[in-house]
Structures are given as structure tokens and as C-alpha cells.
Design a protein around this motif. Structure first.
Motif, short mmCIF file in Angstrom:
data_model
loop_
_atom_site.label_atom_id
_atom_site.label_comp_id
_atom_site.label_asym_id
_atom_site.label_seq_id
_atom_site.Cartn_x
_atom_site.Cartn_y
_atom_site.Cartn_z
N GLU A 168 0.83 -1.20 0.00
CA GLU A 168 0.00 0.00 0.00
C GLU A 168 0.86 1.26 0.00
OE1 GLU A 168 -0.24 -2.51 2.07
OE2 GLU A 168 -2.27 -3.34 1.95
N ARG A 169 1.91 1.24 0.82
CA ARG A 169 2.79 2.41 0.92
C ARG A 169 3.56 2.60 -0.39
NH1 ARG A 169 8.07 3.57 2.70
NH2 ARG A 169 8.23 5.60 3.72
N ILE A 170 4.05 1.51 -0.96
CA ILE A 170 4.79 1.61 -2.23
C ILE A 170 3.87 2.15 -3.32
CG2 ILE A 170 5.91 0.26 -4.04
CD1 ILE A 170 6.85 -1.66 -1.79
N LEU A 171 2.66 1.64 -3.37
CA LEU A 171 1.70 2.08 -4.39
C LEU A 171 1.44 3.58 -4.26
CD1 LEU A 171 0.08 0.66 -6.65
CD2 LEU A 171 -1.85 0.57 -5.07
N LEU A 172 1.28 4.07 -3.03
CA LEU A 172 1.01 5.48 -2.80
C LEU A 172 2.21 6.34 -3.17
CD1 LEU A 172 -0.87 7.69 -1.71
CD2 LEU A 172 0.08 7.25 0.56
N ARG A 173 3.42 5.91 -2.77
CA ARG A 173 4.62 6.70 -3.01
C ARG A 173 5.03 6.75 -4.48
NH1 ARG A 173 8.08 7.72 1.20
NH2 ARG A 173 9.23 8.90 -0.38
N VAL A 174 4.81 5.65 -5.20
CA VAL A 174 5.28 5.57 -6.59
C VAL A 174 4.20 5.93 -7.60
CG1 VAL A 174 6.29 4.03 -8.35
CG2 VAL A 174 7.04 3.87 -5.96
N TRP A 175 2.96 5.51 -7.34
CA TRP A 175 1.88 5.78 -8.29
C TRP A 175 0.92 6.87 -7.81
CZ3 TRP A 175 4.21 1.03 -8.04
CH2 TRP A 175 4.59 0.45 -9.26
N GLY A 176 1.08 7.33 -6.58
CA GLY A 176 0.21 8.38 -6.09
C GLY A 176 -1.21 7.90 -5.91
N ASN A 177 -2.15 8.77 -6.20
CA ASN A 177 -3.56 8.44 -6.01
C ASN A 177 -4.26 8.02 -7.30
OD1 ASN A 177 -3.66 9.08 -3.20
ND2 ASN A 177 -3.58 11.25 -3.75
N ASP A 178 -3.50 7.48 -8.23
CA ASP A 178 -4.06 7.04 -9.51
C ASP A 178 -5.07 5.91 -9.26
OD1 ASP A 178 -4.64 6.09 -12.03
OD2 ASP A 178 -2.57 6.07 -12.71
N PRO A 179 -6.36 6.13 -9.60
CA PRO A 179 -7.38 5.11 -9.32
C PRO A 179 -7.28 3.90 -10.23
CG PRO A 179 -8.32 6.93 -10.57
CD PRO A 179 -6.92 7.34 -10.22
N THR A 181 -4.69 2.03 -10.74
CA THR A 181 -3.62 1.13 -10.34
C THR A 181 -4.09 0.17 -9.26
OG1 THR A 181 -2.82 2.71 -8.68
CG2 THR A 181 -1.83 2.82 -10.88
N SER A 182 -3.33 -0.89 -9.07
CA SER A 182 -3.64 -1.87 -8.03
C SER A 182 -2.33 -2.45 -7.51
CB SER A 182 -4.52 -2.99 -8.58
OG SER A 182 -3.80 -3.76 -9.53
N GLU A 183 -2.43 -3.28 -6.48
CA GLU A 183 -1.23 -3.86 -5.88
C GLU A 183 -0.48 -4.76 -6.86
OE1 GLU A 183 -2.06 -5.71 -2.17
OE2 GLU A 183 -2.74 -3.85 -1.21
N SER A 184 -1.15 -5.23 -7.89
CA SER A 184 -0.48 -6.06 -8.88
C SER A 184 0.61 -5.28 -9.61
CB SER A 184 -1.49 -6.62 -9.89
OG SER A 184 -2.10 -5.56 -10.62
N TYR A 185 0.45 -3.95 -9.70
CA TYR A 185 1.47 -3.11 -10.32
C TYR A 185 2.78 -3.21 -9.53
CZ TYR A 185 -1.68 -0.64 -13.53
OH TYR A 185 -2.54 -0.32 -14.54
N VAL A 186 2.65 -3.24 -8.21
CA VAL A 186 3.83 -3.34 -7.36
C VAL A 186 4.56 -4.66 -7.64
CG1 VAL A 186 4.69 -3.45 -4.99
CG2 VAL A 186 2.81 -1.91 -5.57
N GLU A 187 3.82 -5.75 -7.72
CA GLU A 187 4.41 -7.06 -7.96
C GLU A 187 5.14 -7.10 -9.30
OE1 GLU A 187 1.16 -9.75 -7.67
OE2 GLU A 187 0.72 -9.25 -5.57
N VAL A 188 4.53 -6.52 -10.32
CA VAL A 188 5.13 -6.51 -11.65
C VAL A 188 6.45 -5.74 -11.65
CG1 VAL A 188 4.88 -5.68 -14.02
CG2 VAL A 188 2.97 -6.85 -12.90
#
Length: 220
Positions: A168-179, A181-188
Motif C-alpha cells: 500500500e505504501r509503495i503504491l502510494l509513493r510511486v503511483w500516487g492516487n491514480d485510481p 492502479t492496483s497492488e499487482s502493479y507493485v508485484e510486476v
């Protein structure tokens, strides 16, 4: 001018923030040390006003952490303790100024302006950990060019090595509030970044902590 104000007493924070904004000083406010570190490492502030007594992480620990990570932004420490030893400890630990509570906001504003008039301190252009060196300007890792997202990820990890980052933190810091995106982006992108580390034959690895997140570590 933009200031990060770290104070857990909301009634005091509200009053100070009102007067800072009235003096044309933009303010971000957080009430605990952990959030202070998270915001400060982004390097968006001209000055940090930091209380010593804070929940989750003390002002002392915030100060030590930021200076250890080469965050050179001016820091004014605040404390209800007015002893000389405390002032000396703050200045010796990397603070630029010390203000005892209770204080007049006009004095705080004057000290902020005095500190921000100083010539800017040269900050590190490179983040290192283990056998890795990341160039902040060129966005290269050991001279290997990274994509924008890979760069944002490796910078996050290198600024806080051995620190556990949730998805969740990685998603917020790297992708911001882009609706979109999902946690799968982090895994990729973790997979992409791991391939780069393997290509570099680095001993630094991205460790997955099941159910909690990821952290950077050195494996001999």
C-alpha cells in the motif's frame, strides 16, 4: 517557501499553522515521527520544524534518521525542555536551531526565514547501499538506465534500506492516487527491478516478507 511542521499537540499546531500561512509560508503538518520521515525524504521542504516529544518515533530519532540519509534541509527543534544540555545535544546531532516551548510564533517565523536565507547545502547526488550506487540526476543504477517507475522504487528502497515497505505504501509513493492502479502493479515492477539487480550481479536483494511487504537487504 514550504515548511514541514511536526507537532502532536493539535491545538498548538492549528495556531502556529494559521500564523505561518498568514506570513505566506506553506505548511504540511504531521503529528508523529514516522510520517515526518516519510514526507521529509521526498525533499520538498525549505525547513522542518520538529518537536522532540512525538508518538511512534521521537524527534531525536527523526533528526538522526534524516541526517544519516543525507537530508540536509534546515531543522528547528522544539521542546518544552530549555536546558542548555538539550540545546547542545540538538545542535551537535545535526539540528540547525533550537526553540524552547512556549515560544512566540513571530520568533519561529524569524528563525525559519533566517535559516532559509542561508546558501543551500550541497546534498548527495548519489544513494548507495552495498554494491549499489544510484545516480539521482541520471536515474542510473550502477550506470544501468532505469525506467521512471523503477527509479522511483529503487530510490524509495535506497533511502530506507532494511526498512519494510508495505504494498500500500509503495503504491502510494510511486503511483500516487491514480485510481487505475492496483497492488499487482507493485508485484510486476518488483519483478522488473529484481531482474535489473540480477543483471548487475548485485549482492543486494529485494526480500519479500509474506503478508507484510518488501525490503532491501544484502545477501552474502
Amino acid at each position: 517557501m514550504k515548511v514541514l511542521y511536526v507537532e502532536d499537540e493539535k491545538y498548538l499546531a492549528d495556531a502556529v499553522i494559521y500564523l505561518l500561512k498568514k506570513s505566506s509560508i506553506a505548511v504540511d503538518w504531521v503529528d508523529n515521527g514516522e510520517e515526518a520521515v516519510d514526507l521529509a525524504v521526498r525533499g520538498e521542504y525549505d525547513c522542518i520544524v520538529l518537536d522532540i516529544m512525538l508518538p511512534k518515533m521521537s524527534g531525536w530519532d527523526v533528526l538522526y534518521t534524516l541526517r544519516k540519509r543525507n537530508i540536509a534541509v534546515p531543522i528547528i527543534m522544539l521542546s518544552a525542555l530549555a536546558e542548555v544540555d538539550d540545546k547542545v545535544k540538538a545542535l551537535d546531532s545535526g539540528a540547525d536551531d533550537y526553540l524552547a516551548k512556549p515560544f512566540k510564533t513571530t520568533e519561529l517565523i524569524a528563525r525559519i526565514r533566517a535559516l532559509t536565507r542561508r546558501p543551500p547545502v550541497i546534498v548527495a547526488k548519489e544513494l548507495t547501499y552495498g554494491d549499489l550506487a544510484y545516480d539521482l540526476n541520471k536515474r542510473t543504477l550502477n550506470q544501468l538506465v532505469l525506467t521512471a517507475k523503477e527509479s522511483a522504487l529503487i530510490e524509495l528502497f535506497l533511502r530506507q534500506p532494511e526498512h519494510l515497505h508495505s504494498k500500500e505504501r509503495i503504491l502510494l509513493r510511486v503511483w500516487g492516487n491514480d485510481p487505475n492502479t492496483s497492488e499487482s502493479y507493485v508485484e510486476v515492477y518488483m519483478s522488473y527491478l529484481r531482474r535489473k539487480l540480477k543483471l548487475l550481479r548485485s549482492k543486494v536483494k529485494i526480500m519479500t516478507v509474506r503478508g507484510l511487504g518488501y525490503k532491501l537487504t544484502i545477501q552474502e
